[in-house]
Design an enzyme around this catalytic site. Structure first.
Site, PDB file in Angstrom:
ATOM      1  CE  LYS A 181      45.187  49.601  60.304  1.00 24.76           C
ATOM      2  NZ  LYS A 181      43.976  48.888  59.944  1.00 24.76           N
ATOM      3  CE  LYS A 191      33.957  56.229  44.643  1.00 24.91           C
ATOM      4  NZ  LYS A 191      35.124  56.946  44.707  1.00 24.91           N
ATOM      5  CB  ILE A 215      34.350  36.507  42.312  1.00 23.33           C
ATOM      6  CG1 ILE A 215      33.477  36.358  42.661  1.00 23.33           C
ATOM      7  CG2 ILE A 215      35.039  37.514  42.551  1.00 23.33           C
ATOM      8  CD1 ILE A 215      33.037  36.380  41.342  1.00 23.33           C
ATOM      9  N   GLY A 216      37.394  34.578  42.257  1.00 23.78           N
ATOM     10  CA  GLY A 216      39.614  34.916  42.188  1.00 23.78           C
ATOM     11  C   GLY A 216      39.548  33.819  43.291  1.00 23.78           C
ATOM     12  CB  CYS A 246      32.720  45.000  44.346  1.00 20.48           C
ATOM     13  SG  CYS A 246      34.328  43.600  44.284  1.00 20.48           S
ATOM     14  CD  GLU A 301      28.770  43.936  47.162  1.00 19.80           C
ATOM     15  OE1 GLU A 301      29.816  44.301  46.694  1.00 19.80           O
ATOM     16  OE2 GLU A 301      27.990  44.791  47.299  1.00 19.80           O
ATOM     17  CG  HIS A 306      31.141  42.360  52.982  1.00 17.93           C
ATOM     18  ND1 HIS A 306      30.490  42.233  51.385  1.00 17.93           N
ATOM     19  CD2 HIS A 306      32.180  42.648  52.354  1.00 17.93           C
ATOM     20  CE1 HIS A 306      30.925  42.755  50.791  1.00 17.93           C
ATOM     21  NE2 HIS A 306      32.384  43.242  51.107  1.00 17.93           N
TER      22      HIS A 306
HETATM   23  N1  GLN Z   1      39.390  38.579  41.932  1.00 20.06           N
HETATM   24  C1  GLN Z   1      39.689  39.015  43.105  1.00 20.06           C
HETATM   25  C2  GLN Z   1      38.917  38.235  44.200  1.00 20.06           C
HETATM   26  O1  GLN Z   1      38.261  37.092  44.574  1.00 20.06           O
HETATM   27  C3  GLN Z   1      37.997  40.359  43.305  1.00 20.06           C
HETATM   28  C4  GLN Z   1      38.901  41.121  43.942  1.00 20.06           C
HETATM   29  C5  GLN Z   1      37.049  42.770  43.672  1.00 20.06           C
HETATM   30  O2  GLN Z   1      36.332  42.326  43.115  1.00 20.06           O
HETATM   31  N2  GLN Z   1      37.570  42.808  45.243  1.00 20.06           N
HETATM   32  O3  GLN Z   1      40.051  37.856  45.936  1.00 20.06           O
HETATM   33 ZN    ZN Z   2      34.541  42.334  43.801  1.00 21.94          ZN
END
Ligand code: GLN
Ligand code: ZN
Length: 756
Positions: free
Chosen positions: A18, A113, A431-432, A643, A665, A694
């Site tokens: 890495k 994946k 989303i948080g 997501c 997403e 992103h």
């Molecule tokens: N609540 C998380 C954030 O906002 C959700 C992250 C995610 O869905 N990967 O970071």
């Molecule tokens: Zn997410």
């Protein structure tokens, strides 16, 4: 007795690869430095395998980025946009395919994946103009390198049927049209490898999946060519991650000299395989779990192997890992802080090689009593430990299993009961998480290193929450969040506060390229002794009149992103976690939190490989979500977030979760998503993300408005939410504020239009 593994982790014990890669990309180290690091890692990996007494060391499993991309380089399938100039794919072209070329605005190849693992490969792009040519001799060189260094190599290639099954066409040509040309390159490589090696391993995990008819048809003729090319070398056809089922015949009649089957994920296939194995075919028994961290019960494994030996004789039997060890952490020796009892139950990649070595000696009746005894002790210790079982949890789970969790009223009634939230049309939210700034990371580190008291750290976090709430009020968002500054990771944060979890220092597993994850380990029954988030959410709510969303990670996501115990069904472990989440939901509600979001980022990641197994999984996955959420009042609004937007196949299940609101997403495959909603009338509220988190790019008001208008064609205005794609933790503040400002403005303009 012949013994081998299917592949070894590539990162190095301390993630040396890495660091070397990232320095090379940054331009702070030379290609020479990178090559030296790689050579050292390979040498170390081979030494480990040799010292464990394995018959061969694997070559070709090492990769600078991804082993599927290595095949793409080998056959010269460089997409046109990278303007390949010669038939030699050099390392910089290779990295450009993987990472794109920002300076020239060339996007990277897509990534997805690898079956149902958390490893991501680079999706091959096949175009009509592709003329496969041997363009990278990496595997041949690497095999030579191993030989020169005195090792006995067994090269590993992803086979052409799996490769093409996972490819996408970039111009609507049928990828299978290119098989003949690709096969010619494989044949050239295999001919060289076969002339210097005893075995060449051909990975065809696609045989354990729902394989396309076309691929099935082409399989046999394809392996005829490859077997011929191998000359005096033998091909080992390796299958893993599931059972062969309908493709067993294909595998048995492949003409290959050996067949490898996964006896961990596909235990039940053993007898059928042994009964039908052609007389001259070797059988490699994938008996050591390559995807988990637990010690193998060697006595039991030995017993199984002895039966196999009786059946097919010892000459044709090989002892192996179930799949490549790429999916397990590297070396338990580097865990200095892990609880010694828990540690004694585990085996990482290095230890797994030794388990294979021990089994080989035991089967050959060589002396290994001491090792077998040590192993038996560890297995008994784990089975009988009081730490893995919690009767209360078991009872509660059994009770929960008998019920069918369901919200008190249907969505339409709940919608009325939730009117007290006084939300406008097109409510705006996030989303948080908010930016995890260098300052936050620095405080966390200092607190972790005991350079600051709990009180100091807490008051720092509270100040951050105060700032974050204030910013959202200034932006005039409708549903606020506390911003998650106290969380390093959405799974680890919860795992650390639940019983039944433990954590490693160096248990890294490659996710993609230079990225690794360090999954928590679930070793015992899961429960939640104390509230995990209430203090923070409650504090945030005390600062504002607007509703603050409580923010939790769902049971399934915690399960999918952890190493899970193998002595209890996954569905059971999931139910235990769901009950812990339920406790948290109850406490949040009791604290007066009106909206609770439960992130299920990984719902689709847990899907079984085969279609036929998916419904059963989805049933218990949906049940776990409902178990955690069903007892709240109608007036409490439950959100979930994913997501992921390729919902077509699972939209019924997502609807069955019956969250009041889902945010998803969508900016990267918006059209597909809307297509889903055209044909499926999603019954509850939904917020398709209006911008990609992103990228640092700030979306304009107009562009967000257009997206919302598109969405309004399929989702009625009473049920549409406005939010970004995902959490904002990787972004910086300036772009975050600007983007959200535009998002709020777009929602406002539309509301005004509604009023007209
Ligand atoms: N609540 C998380 C954030 O906002 C959700 C992250 C995610 O869905 N990967 O970071
Ligand atoms: Zn997410």
């Amino acid at each position: 007795m012949q013994k081998h593994i299917l592949g070894f982790p590539r990162m190095g014990a301390k993630r040396e690869l890495k660091k070397a890669l990232e320095n090379y990309w940054k331009g702070t180290s030379s290609r020479r430095d990178l090559e030296e690091t790689c050579a050292a890692i390979k040498r170390q990996n081979w030494t480990i395998q040799k010292n464990a007494g394995l018959s061969w060391v694997t070559t070709g499993d090492f990769s600078l980025y991804d082993h599927i991309l290595d095949i793409t380089a080998m056959i010269g399938a460089v997409p046109d946009r990278f303007s390949p100039t010669s038939n030699n794919v050099d390392i910089d072209t290779y990295f450009r395919m993987a990472r794109g070329d920002a300076s020239a605005n060339i996007p990277p190849m897509e990534m997805t994946k690898w079956f149902n693992t958390n490893y991501h490969y680079i999706v091959p792009e096949i175009s009509g103009s592709l003329k496969p040519t041997l363009s990278c001799r990496k595997i041949i060189e690497e095999t030579g390198e191993a030989q020169t260094a005195g090792f006995n190599p067994k090269p590993v290639l992803v086979g052409p049927i799996t490769y093409l099954s996972l490819s996408k066409s970039s111009d609507n040509t049928d990828c299978w049209n290119k098989l003949e040309g690709i096969l010619a390159v494989y044949a050239e490589v295999i001919a060289e490898l076969g002339s210097i090696c005893e075995w060449v391993q051909m990975d065809e995990p696609i045989l354990c999946a729902d394989i396309a008819l076309q691929a099935r048809k082409l399989f046999k003729p394809c392996y005829e060519v490859l077997n011929k090319a191998a000359g005096k070398g033998k091909l080992m056809l390796t299958t893993y991650f599931d059972t062969l089922d309908d493709n067993l015949d294909l595998a048995l009649s492949s003409g290959c000299s050996g067949l490898h089957a996964d006896l961990v994920m596909g235990k039940n296939q053993l007898n059928t395989i042994l009964e039908r194995l052609p007389k001259d075919m070797f059988f490699s028994a994938g008996i050591i779990d390559g995807r988990n961290v637990w010690k193998t019960d060697l006595r039991q494994a030995l017993h199984q192997l002895e039966n196999m030996k009786k059946y097919i004789g010892e000459e044709r039997l090989m002892i192996a890992s179930s799949c490549s060890l790429l999916h397990s952490p590297m070396d338990l020796k580097n865990e200095k802080l892990l609880d010694p009892e828990l540690k004694s139950w585990m085996a990482f990649a290095v230890q797994k090689c030794h388990e294979i070595g021990i089994l080989g000696r035991a089967l050959a009746e060589e002396n290994c009593q001491e090792e077998m005894q040590d192993n038996a002790k560890a297995i008994i210790s784990r089975k009988t430990s009081v730490r893995i079982k919690n009767d209360q949890v078991r009872e509660r789970c059994a009770k929960a299993a008998r019920k069918n969790p369901k919200r008190k009223s249907p969505y339409s009634e709940r919608k009325k009961a939730q009117s007290w939230l006084k939300l406008p049309l097109l409510p705006t939210t996030t989303i948080g998480s908010f930016p995890q700034t260098a300052e936050i990371r620095q405080y966390r580190r200092r607190y972790k290193n005991s350079e600051m008291t709990r009180g100091e750290y807490d008051s720092f976090l509270k100040n951050k929450i105060r700032e974050i709430v204030k910013k959202q009020e200034d932006l005039n968002l409708d549903v606020l969040v506390h911003g998650e500054p106290e969380r390093n990771d959405m799974v680890e944060y919860f795992g650390q506060q639940m019983e039944g979890f433990c954590f490693t220092e160096n248990g890294w597993v490659q996710s993609y390229g230079s990225r690794c994850v360090k999954p928590p380990i679930i070793f015992g029954d899961v429960s939640r002794p104390n509230p995990m988030t209430v203090e923070w959410i409650d504090f945030a709510q005390s600062l504002t009149e607007k509703p603050v969303k409580g923010m939790l990670t769902g049971a399934l996501t915690i399960l999918c992103w952890s190493f899970v115990r193998n002595d209890l069904e996954r569905s059971q472990v999931c139910r235990q976690i769901a009950l812990a989440v339920k406790d948290e939901v109850r406490d949040l509600e009791a604290a007066g939190i009106r909206i609770i979001q439960i992130d299920e980022a990984a719902l689709s990641e847990g899907l079984p490989i085969k279609q036929k197994d998916r419904n059963a999984y989805l049933r218990w996955a949906v049940d776990a979500f409902k178990l955690a959420t069903s007892e709240v009042a109608d007036a409490t609004q439950i959100h979930t977030h994913m997501c992921y937007s390729e919902f077509n196949d699972i939209i019924d299940s997502i609807a069955a979760m019956d969250a009041d609101v889902i945010s998803i997403e969508s900016s990267r495959s918006r059209m597909k998503l809307l297509e889903t909603f055209r044909t499926f009338n999603y019954p509850n509220e939904i917020g398709p993300g209006v911008y990609d988190i992103h990228s640092p790019r700030v979306p304009s008001v107009e562009e967000i408005q257009i997206l919302l208008k598109n969405a309004l064609a399929f989702i009625p205005r009473e049920r549409l939410w406005v939010n970004p794609d995902c959490g904002l933790k990787t972004r910086d503040w300036p772009e975050t504020v600007d983007s959200l400002k535009n998002m709020a403005a777009a929602a406002n303009l539309l509301r005004k239009e509604f009023d007209k």
